[in-house]
Design an enzyme around this catalytic site. Sequence first.
Site, PDB file in Angstrom:
ATOM      1  N   TYR A  13      15.049  26.754   2.196  1.00  0.00           N
ATOM      2  CA  TYR A  13      15.750  27.778   1.421  1.00  0.00           C
ATOM      3  C   TYR A  13      15.869  27.355  -0.038  1.00  0.00           C
ATOM      4  O   TYR A  13      15.699  28.158  -0.942  1.00  0.00           O
ATOM      5  CB  TYR A  13      17.152  28.034   2.007  1.00  0.00           C
TER       6      TYR A  13
ATOM      7  N   PHE B 190       4.744  50.484 -20.668  1.00  0.00           N
ATOM      8  CA  PHE B 190       4.278  50.478 -19.289  1.00  0.00           C
ATOM      9  C   PHE B 190       5.383  51.112 -18.438  1.00  0.00           C
ATOM     10  O   PHE B 190       6.567  50.927 -18.711  1.00  0.00           O
ATOM     11  CB  PHE B 190       3.909  49.079 -18.786  1.00  0.00           C
ATOM     12  N   THR B 191       4.990  51.833 -17.386  1.00  0.00           N
ATOM     13  CA  THR B 191       5.930  52.669 -16.621  1.00  0.00           C
ATOM     14  C   THR B 191       7.177  51.891 -16.163  1.00  0.00           C
ATOM     15  O   THR B 191       8.302  52.251 -16.514  1.00  0.00           O
ATOM     16  CB  THR B 191       5.216  53.255 -15.396  1.00  0.00           C
TER      17      THR B 191
ATOM     18  N   ASP C  98       4.758  40.635 -22.057  1.00  0.00           N
ATOM     19  CA  ASP C  98       4.333  41.001 -20.702  1.00  0.00           C
ATOM     20  C   ASP C  98       2.986  40.300 -20.503  1.00  0.00           C
ATOM     21  O   ASP C  98       1.961  40.727 -21.032  1.00  0.00           O
ATOM     22  CB  ASP C  98       4.195  42.525 -20.588  1.00  0.00           C
TER      23      ASP C  98
ATOM     24  N   LYS D  17      -1.699  40.424 -10.673  1.00  0.00           N
ATOM     25  CA  LYS D  17      -2.902  40.737 -11.444  1.00  0.00           C
ATOM     26  C   LYS D  17      -3.629  39.428 -11.782  1.00  0.00           C
ATOM     27  O   LYS D  17      -4.215  38.809 -10.919  1.00  0.00           O
ATOM     28  CB  LYS D  17      -2.533  41.523 -12.706  1.00  0.00           C
TER      29      LYS D  17
ATOM     30  N   ARG E  83      -3.321  58.235 -15.155  1.00  0.00           N
ATOM     31  CA  ARG E  83      -2.539  57.595 -16.208  1.00  0.00           C
ATOM     32  C   ARG E  83      -2.469  58.607 -17.351  1.00  0.00           C
ATOM     33  O   ARG E  83      -3.175  58.494 -18.346  1.00  0.00           O
ATOM     34  CB  ARG E  83      -3.206  56.284 -16.666  1.00  0.00           C
TER      35      ARG E  83
ATOM     36  N   PHE F 144       5.034  59.580 -10.669  1.00  0.00           N
ATOM     37  CA  PHE F 144       3.615  59.585 -10.310  1.00  0.00           C
ATOM     38  C   PHE F 144       3.345  58.956  -8.948  1.00  0.00           C
ATOM     39  O   PHE F 144       2.370  59.285  -8.285  1.00  0.00           O
ATOM     40  CB  PHE F 144       2.789  58.860 -11.391  1.00  0.00           C
TER      41      PHE F 144
HETATM   42  C1  LIG Z   1       1.339  45.683 -17.641  1.00  0.00           C
HETATM   43  C2  LIG Z   1       2.189  45.662 -16.416  1.00  0.00           C
HETATM   44  N1  LIG Z   1       3.445  45.220 -16.499  1.00  0.00           N
HETATM   45  C3  LIG Z   1       4.240  45.181 -15.420  1.00  0.00           C
HETATM   46  C4  LIG Z   1       3.830  45.616 -14.173  1.00  0.00           C
HETATM   47  C5  LIG Z   1       4.791  45.641 -13.030  1.00  0.00           C
HETATM   48  O1  LIG Z   1       4.462  44.682 -12.086  1.00  0.00           O
HETATM   49  P1  LIG Z   1       4.645  44.869 -10.502  1.00  0.00           P
HETATM   50  O2  LIG Z   1       3.773  45.983 -10.067  1.00  0.00           O
HETATM   51  O3  LIG Z   1       4.246  43.537  -9.943  1.00  0.00           O
HETATM   52  O4  LIG Z   1       6.092  45.152 -10.239  1.00  0.00           O
HETATM   53  C6  LIG Z   1       2.505  46.063 -14.040  1.00  0.00           C
HETATM   54  C7  LIG Z   1       1.947  46.510 -12.751  1.00  0.00           C
HETATM   55  O5  LIG Z   1       2.291  47.447 -12.125  1.00  0.00           O
HETATM   56  C8  LIG Z   1       1.677  46.110 -15.201  1.00  0.00           C
HETATM   57  O6  LIG Z   1       0.416  46.559 -15.127  1.00  0.00           O
END
Ligand SMILES: Cc1ncc(COP(=O)(O)O)c(C=O)c1O
Length: 470
Positions: free
Chosen positions: A85, A137-138, A228, A271, A395, A462
Amino acid sequence: MSHPNPQTMGQQFGRRSWAEPWKIKMVEPLRMISRDERARALAEAGYNTFLLRSDDVYIDLLTDSGTSAMSDRQWAGMLLGDEAYAGSRNFYHLEEALQHYYGYRFVVPTHQGRGAEHLISQAVIKRGQWVPGNMYFTTTRLHQELAGGIFTDVIIDEAHDSTSMHPFKGNIDLGKLEAVIKREGPEKIAYVSLAGTVNMAGGQPVSMANVRELRALCDRYGVRLFLDATRMVENAFFIQEREAGYANTPIAAIVKEFCGYTDGAWMSAKKDNLVNIGGWLAVNDEQLFEELRNLVVVYEGLHTYGGLAGRDLEAMAIGIAESMSDDHVRARIGQVRYLGELLSDWEIPIVQPIGGHAIFLDARRFYPHIPQVQFPAQTLAAELYLDAGIRSMERGIASAGRDPATGDHYYPKLELTRLTIPRRVYTQAHMDVVAEAVKAVYDAREQTHGLRMVYEPKYLRFFQARFERI
Ligand SMILES: Cc1ncc(COP(=O)(O)O)c(C=O)c1O
């Protein structure tokens, strides 16, 4: 039958062929269902590729997130999971890898990227503060907004033009950023949110010169700069290829120098870092680290596992080292380019220059007769699935969501359909099949109609929205 002019792909492009720096040791069979079955599956999924079952997909280019093939070394590492743990030895391997390759001092593991985005947003943003960034980014923007931040886009204008050949379309426009800082006052800026290769702009990189000047600007005003780092390794490839003075610098050294201009980073390790699940947050400021280390216990798990198993931490530590190999990155981006060059040669509209992780079809130019409110990029994703069982993602306007202030859609300039290439998974033959499917859908474009949204979830719509054909 003999071929009239037998040539390999390399010869057709006037160069020697290259190959991936790995060989395949285990395979997962693929199956293509019939067109009638695909039509049924698509209607059942509300014309949203996120709602398809993966068994109904032939070539899955939905995302490069968590879809990479792990290496034999990573799988071996999974057996070395220390599932204690607290204080798992795998955490210390991860910490060492991160400090070595990215250069940050303090590390907090998280279950994936958005877990890290949540923590940093909660720790650093005060309600009503601004967060300038290079496009959005979303999930990143949503966590910034949920923490009370106001996101504002300060990317260079070229990023919004899918035909601009600017080599670093991810760059921040320092003039735009300085204007926001002066208008609001530096104390109203939570931090600058910089992404290495900008996903929503088509996987476009940031130059070393830009981050260097950005650091100087942030220092002048006492503003923090967070990265990021999700696709920072791919960003480093473009610096090596395009920026003067870096042609002979290894990818790993470029990543480290770039990160050195920032105060910390969050990461979706699904990624670049070649794992199926995982993320991290890393910072240099000890006080901030203390706060993040405290917060992670509330939302993710103890600070030495952050929502992951020990084996996941080990796979990530090994994946980080593998991701920094120059041969790996060259082959990875080479495969994306191969697909993109075929499509460009056929004059199919895609975002240029070809980015790091995906080909982005420009749905505005693909379907000029479909207005943006009828979701042209979503339509294109649906058509590709119908034609050949290929799964891509929207997108554009559906991903952009709604402006919290007005309730209206955001209307992004870019209306794109993303063909995202998982790392180390598909072959050149798969890319050929994909290219031919895009061509078939392009040839039938004039007979294609748009979609209307019939179900809209409140957050990140989305993922789960449903559509009908018009
Ligand atoms: C540029 C970027 N930042 C953040 C994220 C968020 O990461 P995760 O999907 O691992 O939560 C993603 C992927 O969805 C991304 O492409």
